[in-house]
Design a protein around this motif. Sequence first.
Motif, short mmCIF file in Angstrom:
data_model
loop_
_atom_site.label_atom_id
_atom_site.label_comp_id
_atom_site.label_asym_id
_atom_site.label_seq_id
_atom_site.Cartn_x
_atom_site.Cartn_y
_atom_site.Cartn_z
N UNK A 215 0.29 6.75 -6.19
CA UNK A 215 0.12 6.86 -7.74
C UNK A 215 -1.43 6.84 -7.80
N UNK A 216 -2.11 5.69 -7.00
CA UNK A 216 -3.54 5.83 -7.09
C UNK A 216 -4.26 7.18 -6.77
N UNK A 217 -3.92 7.93 -5.80
CA UNK A 217 -4.34 9.14 -5.63
C UNK A 217 -4.32 9.92 -6.72
N UNK A 218 -3.27 10.13 -7.43
CA UNK A 218 -2.81 11.10 -8.47
C UNK A 218 -3.92 10.40 -9.80
N UNK A 219 -4.08 9.10 -9.93
CA UNK A 219 -4.60 8.68 -10.89
C UNK A 219 -5.61 7.36 -10.63
N UNK A 220 -6.82 7.57 -10.93
CA UNK A 220 -7.54 6.38 -10.16
C UNK A 220 -7.29 5.05 -11.23
N UNK A 221 -7.05 5.36 -12.34
CA UNK A 221 -6.86 4.04 -13.28
C UNK A 221 -5.49 3.39 -13.25
N UNK B 142 0.70 -1.29 -0.07
CA UNK B 142 0.11 -0.06 0.04
C UNK B 142 0.86 1.23 -0.02
N UNK B 143 1.88 1.33 0.56
CA UNK B 143 2.94 2.37 0.60
C UNK B 143 3.34 2.91 -0.86
N UNK B 144 3.55 1.71 -1.57
CA UNK B 144 3.98 1.89 -2.92
C UNK B 144 2.67 2.40 -3.96
N UNK B 145 1.59 1.81 -3.53
CA UNK B 145 0.35 1.75 -4.63
C UNK B 145 -0.44 2.98 -4.29
#
Length: 138
Positions: free
Chosen positions: A19-25, A13-16
Amino acid sequence: IQVFVLVTSENYPNVMFPPYQANRFSFIYFFVVIYFGLWFFLNILLGIILDFYFTKAKQQVSAEVRVERLGLCRAFASLQQPEMTFPLFRRIMRAGGNLAGGASDDELKFQFSLLDARGEGALAVVDFVDLREVLYVK
């Protein structure tokens, strides 16, 4: 290193999440990496490690058997007889004590018959090297 963290699923989760918050896809990328990393890459890696382990174990057992057979050949040569008959076999097994494990004459005859592959009533050196395997037969 970040992909390795994903593949091992340790603190992913620390890695994921950044980027997920920047782009949902971006979850598509992480799903593919985690799925193939966990189920494909790690299984292949585990298979390679196990194959290497079993190859080395087989080589080690083969070397140990070779040493045991060489020792049995030397032991047979020290008898200074071309063949071993049952009375000599019985005497050696009784003198060894732990070799026969207190076997009766019938058990010793059975072991001798297993070793006597040619059925001649005498053991040659090629028969004698199988002594270790025959001792395990009850």
